[in-house]
Design an enzyme around this catalytic site. Structure first.
Site, PDB file in Angstrom:
ATOM      1  N   HIS A  34       0.846  -1.181   0.000  1.00  0.00           N
ATOM      2  CA  HIS A  34       0.000   0.000   0.000  1.00  0.00           C
ATOM      3  C   HIS A  34       0.880   1.228   0.000  1.00  0.00           C
ATOM      4  CE1 HIS A  34      -3.222   2.780   1.047  1.00  0.00           C
ATOM      5  NE2 HIS A  34      -4.035   1.826   0.615  1.00  0.00           N
ATOM      6  N   ASP A  93      -8.009  -5.473   0.048  1.00  0.00           N
ATOM      7  CA  ASP A  93      -8.484  -6.218  -1.119  1.00  0.00           C
ATOM      8  C   ASP A  93      -8.120  -7.693  -1.078  1.00  0.00           C
ATOM      9  OD1 ASP A  93      -9.734  -4.099  -2.342  1.00  0.00           O
ATOM     10  OD2 ASP A  93      -7.838  -3.340  -3.112  1.00  0.00           O
TER      11      ASP A  93
END
Ligand code: CMC
Length: 432
Positions: free
Chosen positions: A313, A371
């Protein structure tokens, strides 16, 4: 924002005079150096492709501490909201700044519920698409088309118009997503039903048919509601920044949100859960658990171009707090639906275990993001992979519209106009 006593000094090695730059403080998080007058004072721009060190705006909505793995909506930790609130509480909070009391909640829920239907003409617009169109292509079109139907709420200078368009967007997104899904299957669209919750209603519009009664499964309803809460906002990510930039020209809110939907589609952003599930399916097709080690070698090989989707991320360099909550929900849903032995879940766990212990991932601070698990949950619920990003768009609409409204109400708001470092040809003459 508060002006700090501290100042930054920018000096140059070529003898040009040094300049002082003011520093501003937020309530928490890094201070910012104010470079607004830099060009006027030095004739230079700053260079920051990918916005690695640039705060493009001040905002009071969402705060992320990537090192601590902390996510706050209006000051409330995501862990507390996920457990104690539903999605519409979260929407109210993000839009208005505080959690609703009982009366406010009732009124807000009613407002949203009463705006869930879309103009019947939208169905004709929908029919122009091919049945096999990607749902994100359909959604980008449908959301943009709303601006052609709701002229009565597009005066962006009117706070009442801004509010009603926010309610309309939050209310109509589930209807539009389910319309895109039903259309892809050649099934009739299902009208919203006002005695169901926001999420229960969405499940019914997705999975009911006009011939039978539909019973909402409470575990599934809670899981999807949590997915919505976890995706509701995420400060200045790519799609939110797109909405702000698009909206900064003064365009109407429906057009601005359509730009957010388009941006979210990409695999490095909202498309990651779809890409993650494709990755798991591909590993399964190529031999499953026995081949996980080989796949991870490919991921670590820079020349292979393979990334471990659902990992890493830009901001979270410790862990993604949403991933922890999603993992919990994933286990709950799979157990309630009797899918504990789901082979893709087993694959995901094996990949996660290797990655968390492997130097490549540890050194680069790569952890599972939201996700990684949300795709498995959605698949278990029966949502097709191609609609995952549509679900994300539905949830993120709240954040987009709140950030857009915050920008329009900001007295310092200006059209967004980045500058560049030009590297092309210098002036030359056409010779014919
Ligand atoms: N698999 C393998 N290597 C990776 C991965 C990954 N998923 N993510 C980053 N790296 C490596 C990358 O190759 C680089 O290595 P090196 O320093 O040796 O060149 C290093 O880690 C830093 O990567 P980066 O691309 O500079 O990091 P970034 O902050 O620009 O990218 C990211 C963040 C999310 C785009 C990236 O981690 C990625 O592509 N992840 C997979 C896609 C994904 O899951 N995206 C969902 C993000 S969460 C949903 C949302 O909030 O929108």
């Amino acid at each position: 924002m508060k002006l700090s006593d501290n100042k930054a000094t920018l000096s140059f090695t070529d003898g040009s005079p040094a300049i002082e730059l003011p520093i501003y403080q937020g309530t928490i998080g890094p201070d910012v150096i104010d470079i607004r007058k830099l060009y006027g004072q030095t004739g230079m721009f700053t260079y920051d492709p990918g916005f690695l060190s640039t705060a493009a705006t001040a905002s009071g909505i969402t705060y992320i501490d990537g090192d601590k793995g902390e996510l706050l909506y209006r000051g409330y930790p995501i862990e507390q909201l996920a457990v104690n609130c539903d999605y519409l509480d979260t929407c109210y909070l993000i839009l208005n700044g505080d959690l609703p009391n009982v009366e406010q909640k009732k009124e807000f829920d009613t407002q949203v519920t009463r705006h869930t239907m879309v103009n019947e003409q939208m169905n004709f617009f929908l029919r122009g698409f091919r049945r096999d169109a990607h749902p994100m292509a359909v959604l980008t079109g449908l959301v943009g088309a709303l601006s052609a139907f709701y002229h009565d709420s597009t005066d962006i200078t009117n706070p009442q118009h801004r509010y009603i368009s926010a309610i309309r967007l939050i209310a109509k997104m589930p209807t539009l997503v389910s319309m895109a899904y039903k259309y892809s299957r050649g099934e009739p669209t299902i009208f919203p039903k006002n005695d169901l919750s926001y999420t229960g209603n969405f499940l019914r519009m997705m999975f009911a048919n006009p011939c039978e009664d539909y019973q909402v499964n409470e575990v599934v309803e809670r899981a999807l509601d949590r997915i919505f809460i976890l995706h509701a906002d995420h400060e200045q990510n790519a799609s939110t920044s797109t909405v702000r930039l698009c909206g900064s020209s003064g365009t109407n809110p429906f057009a601005a949100i359509a730009s957010g939907v388009a941006c979210l589609w990409g695999p490095a952003h909202g498309g990651a859960n779809e890409a993650c599930l494709h990755m798991l399916e591909q590993i399964q097709a190529n031999g499953g658990l026995a081949t996980v080690g080989k796949f991870m070698e490919q991921v670590k090989d820079k020349n292979s171009g393979v990334r471990l989707m659902g990992f890493g991320h830009r901001v979270y360099k410790n862990y993604d707090p949403r991933a922890k909550l999603m993992q919990e929900t994933c286990k709950e849903v799979l157990s309630a639906l009797g899918l504990e032995n789901d082979p893709l879940l087993k694959l995901a766990m094996a990949l996660e275990k290797i990655a968390l212990e492997d130097d490549y991932f540890v050194q680069r601070k790569l952890y599972p993001n939201v996700d990684f698990y949300s795709g498995i949950v959605q698949r278990a619920i029966g949502i097709p992979t191609s609609l995952f990003t549509g679900i994300f768009a539905l949830a993120r609409t709240t954040g987009w519209i709140a950030q857009w409204a915050e920008m329009i109400a900001d007295p310092e708001y200006k059209i967004g106009r980045p500058r560049q470092l030009y590297t092309g040809e210098t002036v030359r003459q056409v010779k014919r």
